[in-house]
Each structure stands twice: as C-alpha cells, then as structure tokens.
Design a protein around this motif. Structure first.
Motif, PDB file in Angstrom:
ATOM      1  N   LEU A  17     105.918 101.706  23.672  1.00 22.02           N
ATOM      2  CA  LEU A  17     105.006 101.252  24.446  1.00 22.02           C
ATOM      3  C   LEU A  17     103.957 100.561  23.634  1.00 22.02           C
ATOM      4  O   LEU A  17     103.226  99.967  24.070  1.00 22.02           O
ATOM      5  CB  LEU A  17     104.149 102.391  25.362  1.00 22.02           C
ATOM      6  CG  LEU A  17     105.001 102.981  26.370  1.00 22.02           C
ATOM      7  CD1 LEU A  17     104.091 104.049  27.085  1.00 22.02           C
ATOM      8  CD2 LEU A  17     104.904 101.856  27.501  1.00 22.02           C
ATOM      9  N   GLY A  18     103.871 100.922  22.133  1.00 18.22           N
ATOM     10  CA  GLY A  18     102.882 100.422  21.439  1.00 18.22           C
ATOM     11  C   GLY A  18     102.928  98.811  21.290  1.00 18.22           C
ATOM     12  O   GLY A  18     103.684  98.405  21.633  1.00 18.22           O
ATOM     13  N   ASP A  19     101.783  98.511  20.345  1.00 15.08           N
ATOM     14  CA  ASP A  19     101.747  97.055  20.667  1.00 15.08           C
ATOM     15  C   ASP A  19     102.681  96.267  19.460  1.00 15.08           C
ATOM     16  O   ASP A  19     102.654  95.192  19.426  1.00 15.08           O
ATOM     17  CB  ASP A  19     100.167  96.865  19.920  1.00 15.08           C
ATOM     18  CG  ASP A  19      99.286  97.419  20.607  1.00 15.08           C
ATOM     19  OD1 ASP A  19      99.154  97.312  21.590  1.00 15.08           O
ATOM     20  OD2 ASP A  19      97.921  97.449  20.072  1.00 15.08           O
TER      21      ASP A  19
ATOM     22  N   ILE B  78     108.825 110.770  22.686  1.00 15.52           N
ATOM     23  CA  ILE B  78     108.040 110.454  21.552  1.00 15.52           C
ATOM     24  C   ILE B  78     108.418 108.846  21.008  1.00 15.52           C
ATOM     25  O   ILE B  78     107.580 108.053  21.165  1.00 15.52           O
ATOM     26  CB  ILE B  78     108.111 111.078  20.318  1.00 15.52           C
ATOM     27  CG1 ILE B  78     107.502 112.569  20.707  1.00 15.52           C
ATOM     28  CG2 ILE B  78     107.338 110.536  19.090  1.00 15.52           C
ATOM     29  CD1 ILE B  78     107.791 113.588  19.671  1.00 15.52           C
TER      30      ILE B  78
ATOM     31  N   TYR C 178     109.898 106.780  23.446  1.00 17.66           N
ATOM     32  CA  TYR C 178     109.311 105.926  24.390  1.00 17.66           C
ATOM     33  C   TYR C 178     107.673 105.533  24.221  1.00 17.66           C
ATOM     34  O   TYR C 178     107.568 104.449  24.423  1.00 17.66           O
ATOM     35  CB  TYR C 178     109.582 106.730  25.643  1.00 17.66           C
ATOM     36  CG  TYR C 178     109.004 105.983  26.925  1.00 17.66           C
ATOM     37  CD1 TYR C 178     107.700 106.389  27.393  1.00 17.66           C
ATOM     38  CD2 TYR C 178     109.596 104.625  27.412  1.00 17.66           C
ATOM     39  CE1 TYR C 178     107.225 105.552  28.383  1.00 17.66           C
ATOM     40  CE2 TYR C 178     109.133 104.043  28.686  1.00 17.66           C
ATOM     41  CZ  TYR C 178     107.898 104.551  29.064  1.00 17.66           C
ATOM     42  OH  TYR C 178     107.269 104.085  30.308  1.00 17.66           O
ATOM     43  N   TYR C 179     107.096 106.606  23.855  1.00 18.30           N
ATOM     44  CA  TYR C 179     105.753 106.383  23.658  1.00 18.30           C
ATOM     45  C   TYR C 179     105.429 105.314  22.638  1.00 18.30           C
ATOM     46  O   TYR C 179     104.573 104.558  22.633  1.00 18.30           O
ATOM     47  CB  TYR C 179     105.211 107.745  23.415  1.00 18.30           C
ATOM     48  CG  TYR C 179     103.473 107.579  22.770  1.00 18.30           C
ATOM     49  CD1 TYR C 179     103.272 107.872  21.620  1.00 18.30           C
ATOM     50  CD2 TYR C 179     102.763 107.366  23.830  1.00 18.30           C
ATOM     51  CE1 TYR C 179     101.938 107.807  21.344  1.00 18.30           C
ATOM     52  CE2 TYR C 179     101.285 107.196  23.310  1.00 18.30           C
ATOM     53  CZ  TYR C 179     100.908 107.457  22.147  1.00 18.30           C
ATOM     54  OH  TYR C 179      99.713 107.466  21.735  1.00 18.30           O
ATOM     55  N   GLU C 180     106.267 105.345  21.435  1.00 22.35           N
ATOM     56  CA  GLU C 180     105.952 104.441  20.383  1.00 22.35           C
ATOM     57  C   GLU C 180     106.262 103.067  20.897  1.00 22.35           C
ATOM     58  O   GLU C 180     105.871 102.081  20.432  1.00 22.35           O
ATOM     59  CB  GLU C 180     106.920 104.999  19.297  1.00 22.35           C
ATOM     60  CG  GLU C 180     106.228 105.987  18.466  1.00 22.35           C
ATOM     61  CD  GLU C 180     107.006 106.297  17.142  1.00 22.35           C
ATOM     62  OE1 GLU C 180     108.265 106.452  17.270  1.00 22.35           O
ATOM     63  OE2 GLU C 180     106.454 106.433  16.159  1.00 22.35           O
TER      64      GLU C 180
ATOM     65  N   ARG D   4     106.121 100.458  14.057  1.00 17.70           N
ATOM     66  CA  ARG D   4     107.188 100.180  14.890  1.00 17.70           C
ATOM     67  C   ARG D   4     107.928 101.511  15.381  1.00 17.70           C
ATOM     68  O   ARG D   4     107.383 102.534  14.603  1.00 17.70           O
ATOM     69  CB  ARG D   4     108.124  99.451  13.809  1.00 17.70           C
ATOM     70  CG  ARG D   4     108.746 100.268  12.808  1.00 17.70           C
ATOM     71  CD  ARG D   4     108.332  99.874  11.422  1.00 17.70           C
ATOM     72  NE  ARG D   4     108.749 100.545  10.318  1.00 17.70           N
ATOM     73  CZ  ARG D   4     108.352 101.803   9.786  1.00 17.70           C
ATOM     74  NH1 ARG D   4     107.442 102.371  10.556  1.00 17.70           N
ATOM     75  NH2 ARG D   4     109.109 102.464   8.796  1.00 17.70           N
TER      76      ARG D   4
END
Lengths: 512, 150
Positions: free
Chosen positions: B129-131, B123, B125-127, B136
């Motif tokens: 990847l965000g913009d 989770i 890592y996925y965050e 954050r």
C-alpha cells in the motif's frame, strides 16, 4: 560463533587461563586433570614450560603485570627501557620469569613494548604452531586486548595513551579480515573510541535516515519481527472479550507491527472489535492512512490518532475501552540521570492499561564505569553482528552477506554508548532483571506470555535461514537468543490492583 | 462394422476435450501441488487463465493449512488472494519448515502455520500500500520468494 572459534573476549581468555585450561583448547584433557605437577603439554608445545599447578598463579601474575603497566603509563614518567634484558626468546620457566618482572619493574617502562613482550609470546614460537593460531587470529586477539586497554585508559582520563593505542590498532587492522567477525565489530568500536577522544560532535540525524536504517534492520534480522509478533500475541490475548480497544504505540515508525494485529482481530472468533490506534513519535507519512486502508479491507472498524514525540500526556482514553500500551526498544531512552522514566511510568499507570508490552535489549549498557560498559557492549554487539552475518542480511542476498544499512543502524547505537555521556547518551540498555525491579516499583506486575507466543516465536525463527536462533522463556518473559546468548527480551505487564495511582505530576510536558 | 463402431468411439473421444470444460479443469488443477500448478500454468493461455482462479489456490492452501474461520476467505481476498498467499507465504513457509524437519501433523500446528502465514501476508499487503519510492515491499524477502509464474 562457530563451535571451534576462539572466544576473543579478553575477560573470557583470562578466566579460561586462570581455570588452568589452555584458552585454545577449552575442554580439559585427561592429561591436564590427572597430572597436576607435570608440565602443561599444550603450553610446552608453544615453547613455554609451566607446571600445570602453577597455571593459576601465572595467570594471576600476568594480570598484576598488566595493571602495573597501566599504572606505569599513567604515571607518565619517561621510561627507562628495560625490555632488552627481559625479552624472552627461550622461556624455560614462565612462572619465575613473570615473578622476576614483577619484582624488577620500576614505575617507568615503555608501555607498548611491554605489551609486546607480555601479552603475546614472541612471534617465532607462534609460527611454529601455525596450525593452532593463524596470524590473523593472533592479531584479532591482540586487537581486542588493545581495545580494552584503550577503554581503560580513557576511563582513567589518559588520552595520550589512548591516542597511541588507537594509532597502533589502526596499524593492526590490515592484518585482520575486516569483513566478518571480530574484525568488523572492532572497526566500529575503534572509530567510536577515536570520536570520543577527538571530541568530535555527533553527526546530525535526520528522521528520514532513521526510518530507512530501521527498515533495513527490520528486514535483515528477526529481532524486531520477534518483538512485534510476541507483543501482538500478548495484546491479542489481553483483548479477549473486549469490544472497544485502544492501542498506544510509544514509537510508531513505519507501523509495521500493526497490520498483523489488525488481521488477527479481523479473524477473531466473535468478530472484530472497534480499534483505536494512537501512534506517538516520528512517523512515516501516511502511516495512519495505510493502516486505515488495511483495516477497512479486512473489516475492522478503525480510527487513528497521531501524537508528537514525547507527548504521552496528551493521549486521551475513552471510558469503557481496553487499553494496551506498547513499547518496543523505547523505555531505555528515558533512563538518563535527569530522565523522565518514573514520570512516564506513572503516566502509563494513570491510563489504566489492560496490558503494557515492553521489549528491550537484553544487555547492560548503563553501567556507570566506562570500561564495564565498553566490555559489555563489545561482547553484545559481536554476538549481534555474528547473527546478522549468519542470517545473510535478509533473504535472497547471499552475495552481499551482511546488510550494510543494518550495520549502520547498529553502528549508531555503538557510537552513542561509547562516545556520549549525560543526557546525550540515550542507548542505556538494561537487562530484564533491572526492568522487573523498576516496573515493580512503578506499580506493575508481570503477566506470563503464554505458550502460543512461544510457539509462534519458535516457528518464526525457524523460517530464518540460520541455525543459531532460539527462543528462551525466563520467568514468563520470552527472549530471542543467538547460540544461547540472549539478545532481546519481550515481556508483558499489568497495573497491580493494590497500588494506588500517584497524583498527577505538576509538570506534564515530558520531552524525550 | 466393428471398424465403424471403433471409429465412432474414437470420434467421441476426440470430441471430448478437457479444455471444453473449464470448471472440471479447475477441479483437477486444484488437486495439484504448488510447483505442478505453476508448471500447468505454462501449458497454454487457457490453462494459465484457469490456474489463476483463486479457488484453485484456495484448495491448495487449505490442504496445507486448515481454514476453520468463516471470515478467512474474505480477509484473504482483501489482502490479495489465495494465489498470492500461497506464492509468498504458505509455500515458502511449508518448504522452509520441511527443510528443518517440521511437518504439521496436528490441527493446532496447522492452525499455527495459517496464523503466521496470514500475519506475514498482512504485513506484505501493508507494504504494497506504500508509496513505493525507497520503501519497497521487503518484509517477506527473508522467505526467499519462489519463482512467480506471472
């Protein structure tokens, strides 16, 4: 709530009083039980002489007096003020005093003054026992009682009384600590009641705002994490042995549930299956891209399909793939009188899922009577705010205490439950018992969530800094609890083999 | 004569420096616990570089959580590496559970911890990847991330 805090729910107060126990000392003492004919020592301490055997009667009559006042207020006749002869500075026999009030009181009486006289003993006797009741708690209990009375008056369409009660409550607010506990929740409910009788239009919602608030709520407490982890475990176990799997998420949002599932599928013995994810509903931009990037990194064949909100009918299932349908806090939105819950459940059934995971709040906020709904919601959200405050609103921010955006997230739910009616009221939470019946009728049977899910949930909750969280297992469903009060329940279902799939509905465009 | 021999020995000892053999240094550091490893990383630039090797942290993680799955290393590497996994997940989880009196004694309990750690890690890592912007990476804040040695 801490152990020694007084439960300020008026219904509980009334009940404890009726059971012959002093509400501020919930455990019956030896003296109470052995000498039924003697004066109640605890009430004597605050200046009232009541025989222990009479306690039940007194509570009963207080209740009658209460309802007489409401009725009198509803009659609307200008009051003949009788309080001067009835205000009670040296109460020697509470039982007969109330009797006299009940026989004497005519339909006309000034409501708020009566409440002053009846709901609370005079301030003088309370200050004597200051160590038992601070002024603040006193005011807190009074506020709760006023909230209930206001809700009752709204149910009887007495907006004049409601308005005066709201004004009175606003005067009371400075006396109560509003940063925590009953004070904080009361403000939200008070504002909601105010909105309701002022007929203010609901504030417009933006999708971006929804997403931000949701994200803060996700971070502030374990409720949604619990939902995601438990649902994922059930889906993982259901997909055992399947090579091609398809997950349909009824509300994608940020897609925070799926990274963990993708990672678990990557590490599953025997290699990962090919995963298709269909996300329905409002979505953060590029959710699909990010999930695809994650899946690519860990080596899971992945494809993503976005569907507009309410278009479950446009989802296509390929033959040979195992389907899982996931609904986290979504199904209750469909429960209004004209709501499409039955057709949606039929649609779901038609997709022939291997598993349907349903996570819903464990509360009954869909009762037809307004007062019942209000009471339930007050109790439920008090518990929820308690848990939010105790978990510090998200790690590392001890100075902030409760996370403000998370509170706003909950405040919106409260506003919807209290202010809206008809199709506007979407937060129609129902307890798992009712969902069981509804899903059973729609052709689903429950699947037991295994011990793995239980262990994982327990471990997850231990990571949160506060001690009050727990996991309970009820008939195969797992619930998150705060000090024993169930907050949210996760369950898994599959289509019953014997029930036939209903013929496709004619009107397939379902909007929610 | 003895002096000369003694001096020769001392010369040999002086000439053998642990900093000359990075792999040996890594092997030794791999046996430290989390806080000690972080302290070792503050010694000098060489030690900092060696202690950042993922194999060192992998050994640390595997001591806490047994990694039976063959693909685990690839997955962890993809999600950000063992060092990050330890610092953000495994370490705080073990500490938090130890505080509440839970010690993983059985293989099943250890495997469950690994599974939970990896889920939370994915989770995170996925965050990441965000913009960025308003979103954050915050899903692991509830674990109160320890001090980052970098």
């Amino acid at each position: 709530m801490p152990k020694d805090a007084i439960d300020t729910n008026p219904l509980v107060l009334r009940n404890t009083f009726a059971m012959g126990r002093h509400p501020y000392h919930p455990q019956p003492t030896d003296e109470d039980s052995s000498s039924a004919s003697e004066t109640d020592t605890l009430l004597a301490g605050v200046g009232y002489t009541v025989r222990s055997s009479d306690l039940l009667n007194v509570a009963d009559r207080l209740e009658k007096l209460d309802s007489t006042i409401i009725a009198a207020a509803a009659a609307g006749v200008p009051p003949e003020f009788l309080c001067s002869s009835a205000v009670h500075y040296n109460p020697s026999d509470l039982a007969s005093w109330i009797d006299s009030l009940l026989t004497e009181v005519p339909p006309q009486s000034s409501p708020s003054m009566w409440m002053d006289a009846v709901c609370l003993p005079p301030p003088s006797s309370f200050s004597i026992d200051a160590h038992r009741l601070g002024e603040e708690e006193d005011a807190g209990i009074r506020l709760v009682h006023l909230l209930m009375t206001c809700a009752d008056s709204i149910q009887h369409d007495d907006h004049v009384l409601a308005r005066s009660l709201i004004d009175e409550m606003r005067l009371l607010l400075p006396l109560i600590g509003v940063g925590y506990g009953i004070g904080k929740v009361s403000i939200f409910f008070l504002d909601a009641l105010d909105r309701r009788i002022s007929f203010l239009p609901q504030p417009t919602k933006s999708v971006l705002e929804d997403e931000i608030l949701y994200s803060h709520f996700y971070e502030a407490c374990p409720n949604i994490k619990f939902a995601h982890f438990t649902a994922n475990q059930a889906i993982l176990e259901a997909f055992n042995g399947c090579d091609r799997v398809h997950v349909i998420d009824l509300s994608l949002m940020h897609g925070l549930q799926w990274p963990a599932l993708i990672q678990a599928l990557a590490l599953r013995p025997g290699g990962p299956p090919a995963l298709r994810l269909t996300g329905i509903g409002p979505q953060t931009p590029k959710v699909g891209l990010r999930l695809a990037e994650l899946a690519r990194s860990v080596g899971v064949p992945f494809s993503f399909h976005a569907v507009a909100a309410g278009r479950l009918d446009s989802v296509r299932v390929k033959p040979g793939e195992a389907v899982a349908i996931n609904s986290v806090l979504q199904l209750h939105l469909l429960l209004s009188e004209t709501g499409p819950i039955d057709s949606v459940l039929t649609l779901i059934r038609e997709l022939r899922p291997k598993i349907l995971t349903v996570v819903e709040q464990e509360a009954d906020h869909n009762k037809p009577a307004f007062l019942d709904r209000f009471t339930e919601a007050l109790f439920y959200y008090s518990t929820l705010f308690d848990s939010l405050a105790a978990s510090g609103g998200g790690g590392g921010r001890v100075d902030v205490g409760c996370s403000a955006p998370a509170e706003v997230y909950l405040q919106r739910e409260i506003c919807n439950i209290v202010c809206c009616e008809g199709s506007e009221r979407v937060e129609r939470h129902e307890p798992m018992g009712r969902w069981r019946v509804r899903l059973g009728r729609a052709g689903f049977e429950p699947m037991h969530l295994g011990s793995n899910a239980f262990r994982q949930a327990s471990m997850l909750l231990k990571l949160f800094s506060s001690e009050g969280y727990g996991v309970e297992e009820v008939e195969g469903c797992l619930s998150l609890s705060w000090h024993g009060r169930l907050l949210i329940t996760a369950s898994a279902w599959r289509a019953r083999a014997d029930s036939a799939v209903a013929p496709p509905a004619c009107h397939r465009y379902i909007v929610w | 004569m003895e002096n000369a021999e003694g001096e020769k020995e001392r010369d040999n000892t002086r000439r053998y420096n642990i900093n000359d053999n990075h792999d040996l240094l890594a092997e030794i550091l791999a046996r430290l616990d989390g806080p000690s490893l972080a302290a070792a990383a503050s010694v000098c630039r060489l030690w900092r570089a060696v202690s950042r090797r993922d194999t060192v942290w992998e050994a640390l993680c595997n001591r806490h959580v047994a990694a039976d799955f063959p693909g685990t290393r690839a997955v962890v590497a993809a999600l950000g590496g063992y060092r990050r996994l330890y610092c953000r997940c495994v370490g705080p989880i073990s500490n938090r559970l130890a505080v509440s009196g839970e010690h993983a004694t059985t293989a099943a309990a250890v495997a469950a911890r690994l599974s939970l750690s990896l889920s939370l890690f994915s989770i995170d890592y996925y965050e990441r990847l965000g913009d960025g912007g308003w979103q954050r990476p915050s899903s692991l804040l509830f674990l109160r991330s320890p001090v980052d040695v970098s």
